[in-house]
Design a protein around this motif. Structure first.
Motif, PDB file in Angstrom:
ATOM      1  N   ALA A 228      30.668 -40.100 -34.863  1.00  0.00           N
ATOM      2  CA  ALA A 228      30.043 -40.746 -33.696  1.00  0.00           C
ATOM      3  C   ALA A 228      31.130 -41.382 -32.841  1.00  0.00           C
ATOM      4  O   ALA A 228      32.109 -41.908 -33.360  1.00  0.00           O
ATOM      5  CB  ALA A 228      29.050 -41.808 -34.165  1.00  0.00           C
ATOM      6  N   GLU A 229      30.914 -41.346 -31.519  1.00  0.00           N
ATOM      7  CA  GLU A 229      31.983 -41.893 -30.673  1.00  0.00           C
ATOM      8  C   GLU A 229      31.780 -43.380 -30.406  1.00  0.00           C
ATOM      9  O   GLU A 229      32.632 -44.026 -29.802  1.00  0.00           O
ATOM     10  CB  GLU A 229      32.085 -41.120 -29.376  1.00  0.00           C
ATOM     11  CG  GLU A 229      30.944 -41.357 -28.414  1.00  0.00           C
ATOM     12  CD  GLU A 229      31.340 -40.953 -27.002  1.00  0.00           C
ATOM     13  OE1 GLU A 229      32.019 -39.929 -26.868  1.00  0.00           O
ATOM     14  OE2 GLU A 229      30.960 -41.676 -26.066  1.00  0.00           O
TER      15      GLU A 229
ATOM     16  N   ALA B 295      28.528 -35.637 -27.498  1.00  0.00           N
ATOM     17  CA  ALA B 295      28.850 -36.745 -28.407  1.00  0.00           C
ATOM     18  C   ALA B 295      27.580 -37.377 -28.985  1.00  0.00           C
ATOM     19  O   ALA B 295      26.498 -37.273 -28.411  1.00  0.00           O
ATOM     20  CB  ALA B 295      29.665 -37.787 -27.667  1.00  0.00           C
ATOM     21  N   LEU B 296      27.749 -38.030 -30.116  1.00  0.00           N
ATOM     22  CA  LEU B 296      26.658 -38.795 -30.740  1.00  0.00           C
ATOM     23  C   LEU B 296      26.989 -40.280 -30.610  1.00  0.00           C
ATOM     24  O   LEU B 296      28.082 -40.718 -30.971  1.00  0.00           O
ATOM     25  CB  LEU B 296      26.529 -38.405 -32.222  1.00  0.00           C
ATOM     26  CG  LEU B 296      25.552 -39.214 -33.067  1.00  0.00           C
ATOM     27  CD1 LEU B 296      24.116 -39.121 -32.535  1.00  0.00           C
ATOM     28  CD2 LEU B 296      25.579 -38.743 -34.525  1.00  0.00           C
TER      29      LEU B 296
ATOM     30  N   PHE C 120      25.609 -30.785 -35.873  1.00  0.00           N
ATOM     31  CA  PHE C 120      24.848 -30.091 -34.816  1.00  0.00           C
ATOM     32  C   PHE C 120      25.405 -30.449 -33.439  1.00  0.00           C
ATOM     33  O   PHE C 120      25.702 -29.582 -32.623  1.00  0.00           O
ATOM     34  CB  PHE C 120      23.362 -30.470 -34.927  1.00  0.00           C
ATOM     35  CG  PHE C 120      22.510 -29.818 -33.892  1.00  0.00           C
ATOM     36  CD1 PHE C 120      22.018 -28.533 -34.096  1.00  0.00           C
ATOM     37  CD2 PHE C 120      22.207 -30.457 -32.697  1.00  0.00           C
ATOM     38  CE1 PHE C 120      21.226 -27.916 -33.124  1.00  0.00           C
ATOM     39  CE2 PHE C 120      21.429 -29.850 -31.727  1.00  0.00           C
ATOM     40  CZ  PHE C 120      20.938 -28.571 -31.942  1.00  0.00           C
ATOM     41  N   LEU C 121      25.567 -31.748 -33.183  1.00  0.00           N
ATOM     42  CA  LEU C 121      26.011 -32.156 -31.840  1.00  0.00           C
ATOM     43  C   LEU C 121      27.478 -31.787 -31.605  1.00  0.00           C
ATOM     44  O   LEU C 121      27.860 -31.432 -30.497  1.00  0.00           O
ATOM     45  CB  LEU C 121      25.764 -33.650 -31.616  1.00  0.00           C
ATOM     46  CG  LEU C 121      24.278 -34.044 -31.511  1.00  0.00           C
ATOM     47  CD1 LEU C 121      24.129 -35.536 -31.231  1.00  0.00           C
ATOM     48  CD2 LEU C 121      23.551 -33.253 -30.421  1.00  0.00           C
ATOM     49  N   ARG C 122      28.282 -31.880 -32.673  1.00  0.00           N
ATOM     50  CA  ARG C 122      29.701 -31.501 -32.522  1.00  0.00           C
ATOM     51  C   ARG C 122      29.790 -30.034 -32.073  1.00  0.00           C
ATOM     52  O   ARG C 122      30.519 -29.699 -31.153  1.00  0.00           O
ATOM     53  CB  ARG C 122      30.447 -31.714 -33.845  1.00  0.00           C
ATOM     54  CG  ARG C 122      31.967 -31.610 -33.688  1.00  0.00           C
ATOM     55  CD  ARG C 122      32.715 -31.845 -34.987  1.00  0.00           C
ATOM     56  NE  ARG C 122      32.227 -32.987 -35.747  1.00  0.00           N
ATOM     57  CZ  ARG C 122      31.699 -32.921 -36.965  1.00  0.00           C
ATOM     58  NH1 ARG C 122      31.588 -31.762 -37.597  1.00  0.00           N
ATOM     59  NH2 ARG C 122      31.287 -34.006 -37.582  1.00  0.00           N
TER      60      ARG C 122
ATOM     61  N   ALA D 291      20.417 -40.890 -30.526  1.00  0.00           N
ATOM     62  CA  ALA D 291      19.421 -40.850 -31.605  1.00  0.00           C
ATOM     63  C   ALA D 291      19.638 -41.966 -32.631  1.00  0.00           C
ATOM     64  O   ALA D 291      20.777 -42.294 -32.961  1.00  0.00           O
ATOM     65  CB  ALA D 291      19.486 -39.499 -32.302  1.00  0.00           C
ATOM     66  N   GLY D 292      18.546 -42.532 -33.111  1.00  0.00           N
ATOM     67  CA  GLY D 292      18.634 -43.612 -34.102  1.00  0.00           C
ATOM     68  C   GLY D 292      17.888 -43.297 -35.380  1.00  0.00           C
ATOM     69  O   GLY D 292      18.435 -43.308 -36.486  1.00  0.00           O
ATOM     70  N   SER D 293      16.597 -42.932 -35.243  1.00  0.00           N
ATOM     71  CA  SER D 293      15.715 -42.799 -36.408  1.00  0.00           C
ATOM     72  C   SER D 293      16.100 -41.650 -37.334  1.00  0.00           C
ATOM     73  O   SER D 293      15.626 -41.596 -38.474  1.00  0.00           O
ATOM     74  CB  SER D 293      14.270 -42.575 -35.954  1.00  0.00           C
ATOM     75  OG  SER D 293      13.851 -43.611 -35.114  1.00  0.00           O
ATOM     76  N   TYR D 294      16.915 -40.703 -36.850  1.00  0.00           N
ATOM     77  CA  TYR D 294      17.218 -39.499 -37.638  1.00  0.00           C
ATOM     78  C   TYR D 294      17.795 -39.827 -39.003  1.00  0.00           C
ATOM     79  O   TYR D 294      17.642 -39.059 -39.942  1.00  0.00           O
ATOM     80  CB  TYR D 294      18.191 -38.579 -36.880  1.00  0.00           C
ATOM     81  CG  TYR D 294      19.622 -39.074 -36.869  1.00  0.00           C
ATOM     82  CD1 TYR D 294      20.026 -40.072 -36.005  1.00  0.00           C
ATOM     83  CD2 TYR D 294      20.558 -38.570 -37.765  1.00  0.00           C
ATOM     84  CE1 TYR D 294      21.329 -40.550 -36.012  1.00  0.00           C
ATOM     85  CE2 TYR D 294      21.868 -39.030 -37.775  1.00  0.00           C
ATOM     86  CZ  TYR D 294      22.245 -40.024 -36.906  1.00  0.00           C
ATOM     87  OH  TYR D 294      23.531 -40.504 -36.928  1.00  0.00           O
TER      88      TYR D 294
END
Ligand SMILES: Cc1ncc(COP(=O)(O)O)c(C=O)c1O
Length: 393
Positions: A76-77, A54-55, A47-49, A252-255
């Protein structure tokens, strides 16, 4: 002498060892459902890409290098951590791009931070007050490093951060002037908005908060400071954050796990926030049934975080959980989908993933009903380091 009769054995077949069944685990145990976890991992990354943002996932959620490495493999970067001791654990596991999202103000910890920067020069820390900038500058100069720093913004939660405006520009300039520090940009995490119930209210509040926070970016750029990072958001707002001009990455963490608290905030089109699937469960055993209509399980305060809502029995129909003490919970069997008996294993969706993970040493990783791996929660309980009396740390 007695003759020994020797039976010729057929050549040994390679043993087929089937993976242990989840049902056979001693309880309470922390389960990671690999199918759901992998779907969550891929969904956020893709989704973010596609959005061109960046994630930078927050690893305080899982405290597990195996998971952080999978997040990096998925694109993730870098990762976020909440504190220095987490940074040490992840860097030791080979992850170099680490952002410490809470200011490090203790002088001993600042020295340890500089030791980390020597081996991993991308380690970045946030600041929100001038004295901390000066302390970091002094320590970085003494260590012979140039440390990347982000200015932390208070966009309404009043937890950490400096107000966007003249104060954030002055702090950014102070960092930029410090020869042993490198100004990288800003962090703007709206902690008070992640769990706003209702998608539209959450979206509106996050847009307002980040518009305010982005004042800091505009002012810094007007003052001639290049801003390469503007790091924001979490699981509750990722799909709002990614469309905001000026945002570079989402924390984001909890995802990866989801929990009862996040499911309760509601999604775009449903009362349950189900963009990501529940992947983290506490496995418990029903141990006693003193009263019909209820059953007691071996998972209480020591097995699941109890800060907000209780955990939720998974796939059991109308059955709810109430705390019964350190070691026990009581399930109210209002309208169970099946008969629940003493000895049954029961999965609970965790109520709050981060503090629940911190109660366990390992994830039992499972596909369906089989345990296929065990991943250590290496940074579990990693508390701030303190000096031994009279000694160095
Ligand atoms: C600074 C910061 N960034 C990101 C997050 C991740 O938020 P979530 O777990 O809601 O995705 C947190 C969580 O508390 C946080 O404190």
């Amino acid at each position: 002498m007695e003759q020994l009769s020797v039976t010729k054995l057929a050549p040994a077949e390679p043993a087929t060892v089937s993976p242990p069944a989840v049902e056979a685990l001693p309880t309470p145990a922390l389960l990671l459902d690999l199918d759901a976890f992998e779907q969550n991992l891929a969904k956020m990354a893709t989704f973010l890409r596609r959005k061109g943002v960046a994630l930078r996932p927050h690893a305080k959620t899982h405290k597990c290098p195996r998971i952080a490495l999978k997040q990096m493999e998925a694109g993730a970067e870098g990762i976020c951590v909440a504190k220095l001791t987490e940074a040490e654990a992840f860097i030791a596991a080979g992850i170099r791009q680490v952002l410490v999202t809470t200011p490090v103000v203790d002088l001993l910890q600042i020295r340890r931070l500089m030791t980390l920067v020597k081996s991993a020069p991308d380690v970045t820390v946030v600041v929100d007050n001038p004295a901390n900038v000066d302390a970091l500058e002094e320590a970085a100069a003494a260590a012979g490093v140039r440390m990347p720093v982000l200015v932390d913004l208070d966009c309404g939660a009043h937890r950490t951060g400096v107000a966007p405006g003249p104060a954030s520009t002055a702090l950014a300039q102070r960092v930029a002037r410090a020869r042993a520090l490198r100004f990288g940009g800003f962090q703007a995490y709206a902690a008070h908005l992640m769990h706003v119930v209702g998608y539209d209210d959450r979206r509106r509040s996050e847009l307002e908060a980040l518009d305010y926070a982005l004042t800091a970016r505009r002012l810094a750029e007007r003052a001639g400071l290049p801003v390469s990072v503007f790091s924001v958001g979490g699981t509750g707002t990722y799909d709002v954050d990614c469309d905001i001009d000026g945002v570079t990455d989402v924390q984001a963490g909890s995802y990866v796990f989801m929990d009862v608290m996040y499911r309760a905030i509601g999604g775009r089109a449903s009362s349950v926030y189900d963009d990501f699937k529940p992947a983290l469960f506490v496995l418990s055993t029903a141990v006693s049934q003193p009263v019909q209509g209820f059953i007691t399980i071996d998972a209480g305060y020591k097995a699941a975080a109890a800060d907000h809502q209780p955990p939720q029995p998974w796939n059991l129909g109308d059955v709810s959980y109430q705390w019964a003490g350190d070691e026990h919970g009581i399930l109210t069997l209002t309208n169970p989908r099946r008969e629940v008996r003493v000895g049954d294993k029961i999965r609970l969706i965790v109520s709050h993933c981060d503090p629940t993970v911190n109660l366990y040493d390992r994830f039992h990783v499972c596909r369906g009903d089989q345990v296929v791996d065990v991943w250590p929660i290496v940074a579990r309980g990693a508390l701030p380091v303190t000096a031994a009396p009279g000694g160095d740390v």
